[in-house]
Design an enzyme around this catalytic site. Structure first.
Site, PDB file in Angstrom:
ATOM      1  N   CYS A 187       0.823  -1.207   0.000  1.00  0.00           N
ATOM      2  CA  CYS A 187       0.000   0.000   0.000  1.00  0.00           C
ATOM      3  C   CYS A 187       0.863   1.267   0.000  1.00  0.00           C
ATOM      4  CB  CYS A 187      -0.976  -0.042   1.172  1.00  0.00           C
ATOM      5  SG  CYS A 187      -2.452   0.963   0.917  1.00  0.00           S
ATOM      6  N   HIS A 230      -3.966  -5.252   0.015  1.00  0.00           N
ATOM      7  CA  HIS A 230      -3.632  -5.829   1.317  1.00  0.00           C
ATOM      8  C   HIS A 230      -3.709  -7.362   1.294  1.00  0.00           C
ATOM      9  CE1 HIS A 230      -3.441  -2.155   3.827  1.00  0.00           C
ATOM     10  NE2 HIS A 230      -4.192  -1.668   2.862  1.00  0.00           N
ATOM     11  N   GLU A 250      -2.676  -9.323   3.479  1.00  0.00           N
ATOM     12  CA  GLU A 250      -2.986  -9.813   4.831  1.00  0.00           C
ATOM     13  C   GLU A 250      -4.479  -9.752   5.128  1.00  0.00           C
ATOM     14  OE1 GLU A 250      -3.362  -5.530   5.385  1.00  0.00           O
ATOM     15  OE2 GLU A 250      -1.982  -6.782   4.247  1.00  0.00           O
TER      16      GLU A 250
END
Length: 371
Positions: free
Chosen positions: A257, A343, A345
């Site tokens: 990001c 993202h 994760e």
């Protein structure tokens, strides 16, 4: 309190447009850039994501709060959004794992929220007119005063916010006896990133947003990570210089990001503020290396310049966003470095891109073997 008559509230946009609603809990005013997230679940993780610092969050899902909150489902130590705007706010909740109501969670974090807003009309308006500063307030009879205060709120374009959410002092995460050591630059890091690295046999030392390469390298890490975070990446000169030094030494580097944008800037690729940004948990991305599609979790209002990335002889575009063809990932052809705009994760969101953490550890492992 939950069944008492609630005070009227408004959302006032920078262009003078007003949307009406009702206060959820506390009274007052909250300022920030208005944006919207299309996720149907994961509101607690969203509210505590440091990347949302300074933003008024519009939830497009019609019901928010219906499953309460849980102490384990946070991505930082507190709520990071500036304020919350919803259609239907659920004071009552039903979930076995819930610790408390969303109302209690907001009150503990002193967050202003308004409900009963026509969020479909609001999101449609933002889509057409772009993200802009706004204020939510229960002071509905002070429109002129709110307009004056709103005019003084700085624009997100050019605004450095990483310093507001970064750690003040270095700290460790994970097992000290892990095989790999990683230095992470905290530009607004999410906890689930640290969990994913730790689960892959890594011990992480997290540094403040302005840490130098010398500081990050002193403890002898095997790899380097640049985190997500809020605001415009261009003012982050220290982080950009740190990235350049890591690249000059061809050390394993991974960025997510805001970290992805910093890596682009370190390679002379500019960034720009998007009309709306990407915020949600169902964004389609194509992996150009494998040809496979991925459904991803995204949260960003800036992106890197695709034309400049394509012209850079040392950079390869690896992922693209299928809705608007913006750059979603790059890797360097001549360095041990890659990054993504989304993202992997998740938290919240799908795990289609979790393999990127394995690739990062794989790059570190190759370096350790040849060292």
């Amino acid at each position: 309190m939950k069944y008492q008559a609630r005070k009227k509230a408004i959302l006032l946009l920078a262009d003078g447009t007003i949307f009406y609603g009702k206060a959820v809990g506390r009274e007052g005013s909250a300022f920030g850039e208005v944006c919207f997230n299309t996720g149907t679940t994961g509101y607690q993780e969203i509210f505590t994501d440091p990347s949302y610092y300074g933003q008024l969050m519009v939830a497009t899902n019609a019901h928010i709060g219906n499953y309460g909150t849980n102490d384990e489902e946070v991505e930082s130590d507190s709520i990071k959004i500036a304020g919350l705007i919803v259609k239907n706010f659920s004071y009552d909740y039903s979930r076995v794992k819930a610790d408390r109501s969303l109302q209690d969670f907001l009150e503990q974090n002193n967050l202003l929220a308004i409900s009963d807003v026509d969020t479909r009309a609001l999101v449609s308006y933002i889509r057409d007119n772009g993200a802009m500063n706004a204020v939510i307030s229960t002071e509905v009879d002070k429109i002129d005063e709110l307009k004056q205060q709103l005019a003084e709120v700085p624009d997100m374009n050019g605004l450095e916010l990483a310093s507001q959410v970064s750690t003040k002092e270095p700290y460790f995460f994970g097992n000290p006896d892990a095989t790999y050591k990683i230095s992470a630059l905290d530009l607004g890091i999410k906890r689930n990133i640290l969990r994913n690295l730790s689960q892959r046999d890594a011990y992480i030392k997290i540094f403040p947003y302005n840490a130098s390469f010398a500081e990050m390298s002193e403890w002898g890490p095997d790899g380097y990570f640049l985190s997500n975070g809020p605001g415009d990446p261009e003012p982050l000169e220290d982080a950009i210089n740190t990235a350049k030094e890591i690249l000059d030494r061809d050390l394993p580097l991974f960025g997510i990001c805001l970290g992805h944008q910093v890596i682009a800037l370190a390679n002379g690729i500019s960034t720009y503020k998007m009309h709306n940004g990407h915020r949600g948990i169902n964004h389609p991305v194509k992996n150009l290396l494998t040809g496979k599609g991925e459904i991803t979790s995204q949260n960003h209002g800036f992106a890197i310049n695709r034309e400049e990335a394509e012209k850079n002889a040392n950079v390869e575009i690896t992922h693209v966003h299928l809705n608007d063809n913006t750059v979603a990932g790059i890797r360097m052809k001549n360095k041990n470095c890659f990054s993504v705009q989304y993202h992997p994760e998740a938290s919240p969101g799908p795990n289609d891109s979790i393999y990127l953490f394995d690739e990062f550890i794989g790059n570190i492992k190759k370096t350790k073997v040849t060292a």
